[in-house]
Design a protein around this motif. Sequence first.
Motif, PDB file in Angstrom:
ATOM      1  N   PHE A   1      15.921 -13.134   1.764  1.00 23.17           N
ATOM      2  CA  PHE A   1      15.471 -11.931   1.063  1.00 23.17           C
ATOM      3  C   PHE A   1      15.282 -10.787   2.061  1.00 23.17           C
ATOM      4  O   PHE A   1      14.882 -11.013   3.209  1.00 23.17           O
ATOM      5  N   THR A   2      15.546  -9.565   1.595  1.00 24.53           N
ATOM      6  CA  THR A   2      15.471  -8.398   2.466  1.00 24.53           C
ATOM      7  C   THR A   2      14.043  -7.928   2.696  1.00 24.53           C
ATOM      8  O   THR A   2      13.669  -7.564   3.807  1.00 24.53           O
ATOM      9  N   ARG A   3      13.252  -7.926   1.629  1.00 28.14           N
ATOM     10  CA  ARG A   3      11.899  -7.363   1.744  1.00 28.14           C
ATOM     11  C   ARG A   3      10.952  -8.063   0.767  1.00 28.14           C
ATOM     12  O   ARG A   3      11.382  -8.654  -0.230  1.00 28.14           O
ATOM     13  N   TYR A   4       9.665  -7.961   1.075  1.00 27.43           N
ATOM     14  CA  TYR A   4       8.602  -8.572   0.276  1.00 27.43           C
ATOM     15  C   TYR A   4       7.522  -7.523   0.109  1.00 27.43           C
ATOM     16  O   TYR A   4       6.871  -7.119   1.072  1.00 27.43           O
ATOM     17  N   TRP A   5       7.363  -7.059  -1.129  1.00 22.44           N
ATOM     18  CA  TRP A   5       6.414  -5.979  -1.403  1.00 22.44           C
ATOM     19  C   TRP A   5       5.222  -6.483  -2.198  1.00 22.44           C
ATOM     20  O   TRP A   5       5.314  -7.460  -2.945  1.00 22.44           O
ATOM     21  N   LEU A   6       4.105  -5.774  -2.055  1.00 18.95           N
ATOM     22  CA  LEU A   6       2.855  -6.109  -2.728  1.00 18.95           C
ATOM     23  C   LEU A   6       2.335  -4.867  -3.437  1.00 18.95           C
ATOM     24  O   LEU A   6       2.476  -3.754  -2.937  1.00 18.95           O
ATOM     25  N   ALA A   7       1.736  -5.076  -4.616  1.00 17.32           N
ATOM     26  CA  ALA A   7       1.371  -3.951  -5.479  1.00 17.32           C
ATOM     27  C   ALA A   7      -0.139  -3.741  -5.513  1.00 17.32           C
ATOM     28  O   ALA A   7      -0.909  -4.693  -5.537  1.00 17.32           O
ATOM     29  N   GLU A   8      -0.533  -2.468  -5.532  1.00 17.58           N
ATOM     30  CA  GLU A   8      -1.949  -2.112  -5.617  1.00 17.58           C
ATOM     31  C   GLU A   8      -2.426  -2.107  -7.063  1.00 17.58           C
ATOM     32  O   GLU A   8      -1.951  -1.328  -7.883  1.00 17.58           O
ATOM     33  N   HIS A   9      -3.351  -2.998  -7.369  1.00 15.45           N
ATOM     34  CA  HIS A   9      -4.018  -3.013  -8.673  1.00 15.45           C
ATOM     35  C   HIS A   9      -5.509  -3.255  -8.429  1.00 15.45           C
ATOM     36  O   HIS A   9      -5.882  -3.918  -7.452  1.00 15.45           O
ATOM     37  N   HIS A  10      -6.339  -2.741  -9.312  1.00 20.81           N
ATOM     38  CA  HIS A  10      -7.785  -2.835  -9.118  1.00 20.81           C
ATOM     39  C   HIS A  10      -8.479  -3.347 -10.384  1.00 20.81           C
ATOM     40  O   HIS A  10      -8.030  -3.095 -11.500  1.00 20.81           O
ATOM     41  N   ASN A  11      -9.581  -4.056 -10.156  1.00 25.27           N
ATOM     42  CA  ASN A  11     -10.462  -4.503 -11.237  1.00 25.27           C
ATOM     43  C   ASN A  11      -9.713  -5.348 -12.262  1.00 25.27           C
ATOM     44  O   ASN A  11      -9.946  -5.240 -13.469  1.00 25.27           O
ATOM     45  N   MET A  12      -8.818  -6.192 -11.775  1.00 25.93           N
ATOM     46  CA  MET A  12      -8.061  -7.078 -12.654  1.00 25.93           C
ATOM     47  C   MET A  12      -8.284  -8.521 -12.200  1.00 25.93           C
ATOM     48  O   MET A  12      -7.925  -8.870 -11.072  1.00 25.93           O
ATOM     49  N   PRO A  13      -8.858  -9.351 -13.033  1.00 30.38           N
ATOM     50  CA  PRO A  13      -9.221 -10.704 -12.601  1.00 30.38           C
ATOM     51  C   PRO A  13      -8.034 -11.591 -12.251  1.00 30.38           C
ATOM     52  O   PRO A  13      -8.200 -12.586 -11.555  1.00 30.38           O
ATOM     53  N   GLY A  14      -6.840 -11.208 -12.688  1.00 34.94           N
ATOM     54  CA  GLY A  14      -5.680 -12.048 -12.417  1.00 34.94           C
ATOM     55  C   GLY A  14      -4.797 -11.564 -11.299  1.00 34.94           C
ATOM     56  O   GLY A  14      -3.743 -12.158 -11.042  1.00 34.94           O
ATOM     57  N   ILE A  15      -5.207 -10.505 -10.571  1.00 31.39           N
ATOM     58  CA  ILE A  15      -4.378  -9.937  -9.502  1.00 31.39           C
ATOM     59  C   ILE A  15      -5.224  -9.739  -8.263  1.00 31.39           C
ATOM     60  O   ILE A  15      -6.272  -9.093  -8.314  1.00 31.39           O
ATOM     61  N   ALA A  16      -4.743 -10.274  -7.124  1.00 27.90           N
ATOM     62  CA  ALA A  16      -5.545 -10.273  -5.895  1.00 27.90           C
ATOM     63  C   ALA A  16      -4.973  -9.373  -4.804  1.00 27.90           C
ATOM     64  O   ALA A  16      -5.209  -9.611  -3.620  1.00 27.90           O
ATOM     65  N   SER A  17      -4.230  -8.327  -5.195  1.00 30.15           N
ATOM     66  CA  SER A  17      -3.572  -7.487  -4.186  1.00 30.15           C
ATOM     67  C   SER A  17      -4.168  -6.095  -4.099  1.00 30.15           C
ATOM     68  O   SER A  17      -3.481  -5.143  -3.737  1.00 30.15           O
ATOM     69  N   SER A  18      -5.451  -5.950  -4.415  1.00 37.04           N
ATOM     70  CA  SER A  18      -6.064  -4.621  -4.428  1.00 37.04           C
ATOM     71  C   SER A  18      -6.105  -3.988  -3.040  1.00 37.04           C
ATOM     72  O   SER A  18      -5.859  -2.792  -2.893  1.00 37.04           O
ATOM     73  N   ALA A  19      -6.424  -4.766  -2.012  1.00 37.33           N
ATOM     74  CA  ALA A  19      -6.446  -4.254  -0.633  1.00 37.33           C
ATOM     75  C   ALA A  19      -5.036  -4.405  -0.053  1.00 37.33           C
ATOM     76  O   ALA A  19      -4.772  -5.227   0.829  1.00 37.33           O
ATOM     77  N   THR A  20      -4.131  -3.576  -0.531  1.00 34.01           N
ATOM     78  CA  THR A  20      -2.700  -3.797  -0.318  1.00 34.01           C
ATOM     79  C   THR A  20      -2.315  -3.748   1.153  1.00 34.01           C
ATOM     80  O   THR A  20      -1.546  -4.597   1.624  1.00 34.01           O
ATOM     81  N   ALA A  21      -2.808  -2.777   1.894  1.00 39.30           N
ATOM     82  CA  ALA A  21      -2.443  -2.670   3.306  1.00 39.30           C
ATOM     83  C   ALA A  21      -2.915  -3.884   4.093  1.00 39.30           C
ATOM     84  O   ALA A  21      -2.214  -4.368   4.998  1.00 39.30           O
ATOM     85  N   VAL A  22      -4.102  -4.395   3.756  1.00 41.47           N
ATOM     86  CA  VAL A  22      -4.604  -5.600   4.425  1.00 41.47           C
ATOM     87  C   VAL A  22      -3.660  -6.769   4.166  1.00 41.47           C
ATOM     88  O   VAL A  22      -3.308  -7.537   5.074  1.00 41.47           O
ATOM     89  N   LEU A  23      -3.231  -6.889   2.921  1.00 45.11           N
ATOM     90  CA  LEU A  23      -2.356  -7.999   2.542  1.00 45.11           C
ATOM     91  C   LEU A  23      -0.963  -7.844   3.154  1.00 45.11           C
ATOM     92  O   LEU A  23      -0.337  -8.847   3.540  1.00 45.11           O
ATOM     93  N   VAL A  24      -0.465  -6.619   3.264  1.00 40.98           N
ATOM     94  CA  VAL A  24       0.818  -6.390   3.951  1.00 40.98           C
ATOM     95  C   VAL A  24       0.735  -6.913   5.383  1.00 40.98           C
ATOM     96  O   VAL A  24       1.655  -7.587   5.872  1.00 40.98           O
ATOM     97  N   GLY A  25      -0.357  -6.644   6.058  1.00 43.76           N
ATOM     98  CA  GLY A  25      -0.522  -7.147   7.420  1.00 43.76           C
ATOM     99  C   GLY A  25      -0.578  -8.659   7.473  1.00 43.76           C
ATOM    100  O   GLY A  25      -0.013  -9.286   8.385  1.00 43.76           O
ATOM    101  N   HIS A  26      -1.255  -9.261   6.509  1.00 41.24           N
ATOM    102  CA  HIS A  26      -1.361 -10.723   6.460  1.00 41.24           C
ATOM    103  C   HIS A  26       0.014 -11.354   6.274  1.00 41.24           C
ATOM    104  O   HIS A  26       0.372 -12.314   6.976  1.00 41.24           O
ATOM    105  N   ILE A  27       0.805 -10.809   5.345  1.00 37.74           N
ATOM    106  CA  ILE A  27       2.133 -11.369   5.086  1.00 37.74           C
ATOM    107  C   ILE A  27       3.065 -11.114   6.274  1.00 37.74           C
ATOM    108  O   ILE A  27       3.825 -12.002   6.682  1.00 37.74           O
ATOM    109  N   ALA A  28       3.010  -9.925   6.837  1.00 34.35           N
ATOM    110  CA  ALA A  28       3.868  -9.622   7.991  1.00 34.35           C
ATOM    111  C   ALA A  28       3.525 -10.524   9.172  1.00 34.35           C
ATOM    112  O   ALA A  28       4.407 -10.980   9.909  1.00 34.35           O
ATOM    113  N   GLY A  29       2.221 -10.794   9.347  1.00 32.81           N
ATOM    114  CA  GLY A  29       1.802 -11.649  10.457  1.00 32.81           C
ATOM    115  C   GLY A  29       2.220 -13.098  10.295  1.00 32.81           C
ATOM    116  O   GLY A  29       2.318 -13.835  11.282  1.00 32.81           O
TER     117      GLY A  29
END
Length: 324
Positions: A32-60
Amino acid sequence: MLDLVAVREGGTVADALHIALRTAQHAESLGFTRYWLAEHHNMPGIASSATAVLVGHIAGGTQRIRVGSGGIMLPNHAPLVVAEAFGTLAELYPGRIDLGLGRAPGTDGPTMRALRRDRVETEEDFPRDVAELQRLLGPAQPGQRITAVPGAGTHVPIWLLGSSLFSAQLAAHMGLPYAFASHFAPRMLLQALALYRQLFRPSATLAKPYVVVGVPVVAAPTDAEAEFLASSTYQRVLGILTGRRGQLPAPVENFMATLGPQERAGIADFLAAAVIGGPDTVRAGFAALAQATQADEFMLVSDVFDPALRLRSLDIAAAAQATL
């Protein structure tokens, strides 16, 4: 791939974050070429609200795949803060970070107000903020009073995301690559892509139009099993349409048959760009979508409840795409 980092019923946020990393590593192994994460807030079924933090975690946790936001909802943030965050990521993972930008709130009204406090957005704000972000990520100029450190000179690639003609026109006017959110709002897909290509102006970063389209994918060895696994997505979509958002549910046998015509139509409209089925069906679906859109890339979204079967879904999808 676009990952909303779904929290599954019976699971935890920690589980969701672990699954996201494992999925990214698997996507990388498949080419795969790229892996993106989406910013969503106050949603019990989505854990990507701190998107930049998660981008770093996945890149690392990966080696080569590009990692980015799909997207950062720019009205929720000052451009300087975004430039510093993604500039830091670009310094940590050179040549691997993407910055996709959207103008939707990524949440409901009360949460939007909590994020933005007293800020009232106008239609002119988003184009102006994108331009400011471009300047902050570009080379520092003599006498520049505000410099993003880190950020200046990193030239993090900026993408515009959207599901409307507004975003298509802005991406064309600014000469930026364009990602259409057809994974949840496919109705204006072809019209928006045509407008983007028609109005595109070459820029310093992009000589010709470049398009990514979002594609919900559930692949399995047979059409019947794929349809069963897709019932998790159907339930999630119905929850979105009825205002009852929750965690990603387990699949249910013959779920669509239990719904009324209006509910089925709503789900079908939401998932009009979806490719669901066995290998042959997925291959045919990809071919038809590629012909209709002439997209440069597909951005897959695969909400399969069982993490192992989600990886298998990606295996089948990758094999189908490779034969086109």
